[in-house]
Scaffold this motif. Sequence first.
Motif, PDB file in Angstrom:
ATOM      1  N   LYS A  86       5.244  -3.107 -12.644  1.00  0.00           N
ATOM      2  CA  LYS A  86       5.284  -3.934 -11.714  1.00  0.00           C
ATOM      3  C   LYS A  86       4.999  -5.201 -12.111  1.00  0.00           C
ATOM      4  CE  LYS A  86       6.661  -1.161  -8.726  1.00  0.00           C
ATOM      5  NZ  LYS A  86       8.003  -1.009  -8.096  1.00  0.00           N
ATOM      6  N   CYS A  87       3.912  -5.148 -13.370  1.00  0.00           N
ATOM      7  CA  CYS A  87       3.191  -6.526 -13.790  1.00  0.00           C
ATOM      8  C   CYS A  87       2.608  -5.908 -15.056  1.00  0.00           C
ATOM      9  CB  CYS A  87       2.392  -7.237 -12.845  1.00  0.00           C
ATOM     10  SG  CYS A  87       0.975  -6.250 -12.450  1.00  0.00           S
ATOM     11  N   THR A 139       1.887   2.789  -0.704  1.00  0.00           N
ATOM     12  CA  THR A 139       1.951   3.235   0.754  1.00  0.00           C
ATOM     13  C   THR A 139       0.607   2.700   1.660  1.00  0.00           C
ATOM     14  OG1 THR A 139       1.245   5.298   0.391  1.00  0.00           O
ATOM     15  CG2 THR A 139       3.698   4.895   0.304  1.00  0.00           C
ATOM     16  N   ARG A 179      -0.871  -5.093   0.999  1.00  0.00           N
ATOM     17  CA  ARG A 179       0.306  -4.095   1.096  1.00  0.00           C
ATOM     18  C   ARG A 179       1.648  -4.562   0.754  1.00  0.00           C
ATOM     19  NH1 ARG A 179       1.901  -0.062   5.845  1.00  0.00           N
ATOM     20  NH2 ARG A 179       3.517   1.138   4.599  1.00  0.00           N
ATOM     21  N   ARG A 180       1.932  -6.089   1.026  1.00  0.00           N
ATOM     22  CA  ARG A 180       3.195  -6.511   0.691  1.00  0.00           C
ATOM     23  C   ARG A 180       3.086  -6.972  -0.700  1.00  0.00           C
ATOM     24  NH1 ARG A 180       2.460  -8.753   5.734  1.00  0.00           N
ATOM     25  NH2 ARG A 180       1.259 -10.580   4.966  1.00  0.00           N
ATOM     26  N   THR A 181       2.091  -7.498  -1.347  1.00  0.00           N
ATOM     27  CA  THR A 181       2.174  -7.633  -2.551  1.00  0.00           C
ATOM     28  C   THR A 181       1.854  -6.655  -3.769  1.00  0.00           C
ATOM     29  OG1 THR A 181      -0.182  -8.505  -2.580  1.00  0.00           O
ATOM     30  CG2 THR A 181       1.492 -10.308  -1.875  1.00  0.00           C
ATOM     31  N   ARG A 227      -4.941  -8.818  -7.870  1.00  0.00           N
ATOM     32  CA  ARG A 227      -4.456  -9.608  -6.369  1.00  0.00           C
ATOM     33  C   ARG A 227      -5.402 -10.363  -5.939  1.00  0.00           C
ATOM     34  NH1 ARG A 227       0.167 -11.435  -6.371  1.00  0.00           N
ATOM     35  NH2 ARG A 227      -0.609 -12.010  -4.175  1.00  0.00           N
ATOM     36  N   THR A 243       3.560  -4.126  -4.660  1.00  0.00           N
ATOM     37  CA  THR A 243       4.654  -3.530  -4.235  1.00  0.00           C
ATOM     38  C   THR A 243       4.825  -2.060  -4.648  1.00  0.00           C
ATOM     39  OG1 THR A 243       5.468  -4.132  -6.604  1.00  0.00           O
ATOM     40  CG2 THR A 243       6.033  -5.399  -4.813  1.00  0.00           C
ATOM     41  N   GLY A 244       5.149  -1.304  -3.845  1.00  0.00           N
ATOM     42  CA  GLY A 244       5.382   0.112  -4.111  1.00  0.00           C
ATOM     43  C   GLY A 244       4.404   1.279  -3.723  1.00  0.00           C
ATOM     44  N   ARG A 247      -3.946  -3.423 -10.291  1.00  0.00           N
ATOM     45  CA  ARG A 247      -3.326  -4.431  -9.618  1.00  0.00           C
ATOM     46  C   ARG A 247      -3.994  -4.777  -8.374  1.00  0.00           C
ATOM     47  NH1 ARG A 247       2.214  -1.304  -8.421  1.00  0.00           N
ATOM     48  NH2 ARG A 247       2.885  -3.203  -7.747  1.00  0.00           N
ATOM     49  N   TYR A 266      -3.249   2.163  -8.635  1.00  0.00           N
ATOM     50  CA  TYR A 266      -3.203   0.946  -8.018  1.00  0.00           C
ATOM     51  C   TYR A 266      -4.306  -0.214  -8.105  1.00  0.00           C
ATOM     52  CZ  TYR A 266       0.850   3.368  -5.816  1.00  0.00           C
ATOM     53  OH  TYR A 266       1.821   4.085  -5.603  1.00  0.00           O
TER      54      TYR A 266
END
Lengths: 120, 120
Positions: free
Chosen positions: B11-12, A51, A44-46, A32, A48-49, A28, A25
Amino acid sequence: MEKRTKHPEPKCGIDYAFQRIGGKYKGRILWRLRLGTLRYGELRRTVTGVTAKMLTQALRELEDDGLIERKVYVEVPPKVEYSLTGPGRELLPFLAQLRDWAKEQMLVNHIEALPGSFLK
Amino acid sequence: MEKRTKHPEPKCGIDYAFQRIGGKYKGRILWRLRLGTLRYGELRRTVTGVTAKMLTQALRELEDDGLIERKVYVEVPPKVEYSLTGPGRELLPFLAQLRDWAKEQMLVNHIEALPGSFLK
DNA sequence: CCGCATCCATGTGGATACTG
DNA sequence: CAGTATCCACATGGATGCGG
């Protein structure tokens, strides 16, 4: 709870870099944060996937490695903001380049995968 | 033996790229191939720390993803050569810049870690 | 709101032995 | 030479519940 991840001795520069940004992650997350500061919940919302556990873990490692900064506001309700540090920001051109490469690959692969594509 | 790794839906673009080059050894493998074709044994010796199993697995995935080409010479003793494809070669500028970033980070972090550094 | 603790399933990766 | 096959330890990552 004890030690946070310690990287093994990197074999070369490429190795060093991937140890720091190579997680599932981390790319990403850094991407972001390119536009500015984000709160934990926004990440956490953006992203995605992800936890809560994995997001926290990735954020701690990025912080330990000096790529992001974590700022805690002592108030109720709690508020924690994350932002890129200087070294973290220096990675953005590379991530942008990587994203451009990926977009082209996705387009090409998608066209080639089409049945009866005019490219075949 | 059956299926070789299938990537989950990215996801992107950043996600797509890291799914393909984000492994533990893939960056170093691609980087080693920047100067030209290499045999399996040469890769195994120069990508230090990799085992035959992991090297083979990484090479198969890179091949499936169209980043490298695998050429088998049917002869005794066997000979297999690996080289970058067009899309694989397009990643080299990214890796080169990433390497430069890493070298700088290693230098800075090393200086700051020194006791009595003049930077402190 | 932003986590941490715990449990558990699955994946990753190393060691070793073997083969066309 | 360039892999496979098998076994196994440990890491990764998800689900759930609790806490300042």
